[in-house]
Scaffold this active site. Structure first.
Site, PDB file in Angstrom:
ATOM      1  N   ARG A  67       0.833  -1.211   0.000  1.00  8.83           N
ATOM      2  CA  ARG A  67       0.000   0.000   0.000  1.00  8.83           C
ATOM      3  C   ARG A  67       0.864   1.255   0.000  1.00  8.83           C
ATOM      4  O   ARG A  67       0.442   2.298  -0.466  1.00  8.83           O
ATOM      5  CB  ARG A  67      -0.951  -0.007   1.208  1.00  8.83           C
ATOM      6  N   TYR A 120     -15.572  14.933 -16.653  1.00 12.19           N
ATOM      7  CA  TYR A 120     -15.909  13.535 -16.423  1.00 12.19           C
ATOM      8  C   TYR A 120     -16.919  13.414 -15.287  1.00 12.19           C
ATOM      9  O   TYR A 120     -16.766  14.018 -14.221  1.00 12.19           O
ATOM     10  CB  TYR A 120     -14.634  12.747 -16.107  1.00 12.19           C
ATOM     11  N   ASP A 192      -7.244  17.495 -15.970  1.00 15.22           N
ATOM     12  CA  ASP A 192      -7.499  16.129 -16.430  1.00 15.22           C
ATOM     13  C   ASP A 192      -7.236  16.101 -17.932  1.00 15.22           C
ATOM     14  O   ASP A 192      -7.942  16.724 -18.717  1.00 15.22           O
ATOM     15  CB  ASP A 192      -8.942  15.734 -16.127  1.00 15.22           C
ATOM     16  N   LYS A 217      -8.120   4.515 -19.777  1.00 12.67           N
ATOM     17  CA  LYS A 217      -8.496   4.898 -21.134  1.00 12.67           C
ATOM     18  C   LYS A 217      -7.315   4.753 -22.094  1.00 12.67           C
ATOM     19  O   LYS A 217      -6.758   3.670 -22.243  1.00 12.67           O
ATOM     20  CB  LYS A 217      -9.062   6.313 -21.125  1.00 12.67           C
TER      21      LYS A 217
END
Length: 410
Positions: A67, A120, A192, A217
């Protein structure tokens, strides 16, 4: 084994995508990166095993627990930073997790964030729904309207979040001008850049402080791995890593990092091929009898074509189009009759994806716009748009497929 550079600023983007921070296996000489799937790593007593207190940058810790850090994920972060011309990157489990890392890593109660009124849906919903619960004020503004941006800035504005081209309108934002406004008010600018990728936009070079990607994407490009990233200056990324990277738990898996690294190898050639095809398809759709309008930044009639030429070395692989017939009716027709493209959500895969985005449904679920903002959305989108994410098929086959599906009778 040769002494290979980690990265070279003189490399072109295609070379950087293939070679930046590539680490051939020391034991076997294998060139393709392996996957470090272990959650735990050996350490020597005295190393910072259980606490990051006093450590300025968790990326400098030895690998201890997945993590906090993983060798495969770290190689991905370093390559992403090289692609954007940045010092560092933080990889996350999804693109929405990257937005959450920025918001919950940088903002506090009493702060104000300025958000693009169209971006988005996951980012919209996170910022508008969750941040006010934590005492963060949110304003949504058309960031392409610089006067509206100036009017919306407050003394407490700490972050401006943009998306260019924005999804799904493909509206652009002048990043240099927006960065100047944000910085003049003491705010950071996050961008973004999922639709553009580093192939067609380098927001940091235009003054942005942070770049975000949904790695799911185009950067992954194969539709088989979720991921996200925040990229920027080392000190800022270290701040995000210490908070979001540890406490939000949105750690990218090593396997997905490995898949995304594989996708990055061909990022440049994939995006350039897909964008070239998008241009051919856009120009053909402009003359199709079933099509009313086509939006793609590379078309001369795009209202911000001049900005696209100035700010982007290419125009991307996503286009939208409107039809004369009712959109839902045509959507059902495409879903039944497409043979090459796929009728499906998402974008940026190696295969072409098309989907109907109805304006009323979009406004109800993601964009509670009013007044001029609502009028602007409807001006771009009408009653809705078909979003086409162009893949790697032969463009002639895609054009023929769209033509037969649009002409099909129910």
């Amino acid at each position: 084994m040769s002494d290979r550079p980690a990265a070279d600023p003189a490399w072109g983007l295609a070379t950087t995508a293939l070679h930046a921070h590539l680490q051939p296996d020391a034991a076997t000489g294998a060139i393709q990166p392996g996957i470090a799937m272990s959650v735990n790593h050996l350490f020597t007593p005295g190393e910072a095993a259980f606490s990051a207190q006093g450590v300025d940058d968790l990326a400098q810790l030895p690998y201890l627990y997945a993590r906090w850090g993983n060798p495969t994920v770290r190689q991905l972060e370093q390559r992403l930073a090289a692609l954007e011309g940045a010092e560092d990157a933080l990889a996350t489990a999804t693109g929405v997790a990257a937005v959450a890392a920025v918001c919950f890593g940088l903002l506090r109660a009493g702060d104000h964030v300025l958000l693009s009124d169209v971006c988005y849906a996951g980012a919209q919903e996170l910022v508008r729904t969750l941040l006010p619960d934590f005492g963060v004020a949110v304003s949504a503004v058309n960031l392409s309207d610089l006067d509206a941006v100036r009017a919306a800035m407050r003394p407490t504005t700490r972050l401006v979040h943009a998306e260019t081209p924005c999804n799904p309108l493909l509206r652009l934002t002048d990043l240099r001008a927006l960065a100047d406004i944000a910085h003049a008010h003491g705010a950071l600018l996050s961008v973004d850049s999922t639709l553009a990728t580093p192939v067609f936009s380098r927001p940091l070079a235009h003054g942005a402080d942070l770049v975000l990607h949904s790695l799911t994407k185009f950067i992954n490009g194969h539709g088989d791995a979720l991921g996200g990233a925040v990229i920027g200056p080392r000190a800022l990324i270290a701040r995000l890593r210490a908070r979001a990277g540890v406490y939000l738990g949105a750690t990218l898996s090593a396997h997905n990092a490995w898949l995304i690294l594989r996708g990055i190898d061909t990022l440049d050639v994939r995006l350039r091929r897909a964008a070239e095809s998008a241009g051919q398809i856009a120009r053909c759709l402009q003359t199709h009898p079933a099509v009313r309008t086509v939006t793609w930044p590379g078309l001369p009639d795009h209202p911000q074509h001049a900005l696209a030429q100035r700010q982007m070395p290419g125009f991307g692989a996503v286009l939208t189009f409107q039809v004369h017939a009712p959109g839902p009716q045509v959507a059902r027709r495409l879903a039944r009759h497409l043979r090459v493209a796929h009728y499906a959500f998402s974008l940026g895969h190696q295969r072409s994806l098309v989907v109907w985005l109805g304006t009323d449904e979009m406004l109800a679920s993601s964009y509670p716009l009013q007044g001029a903002a609502l009028a602007d959305y409807r001006r771009f989108a009408g009653d809705g748009v078909f979003r086409l994410s162009v893949g790697l098929e032969d463009p002639a086959d895609l054009i023929a497929d769209l033509d037969q599906a649009l002409r099909a009778t129910d």
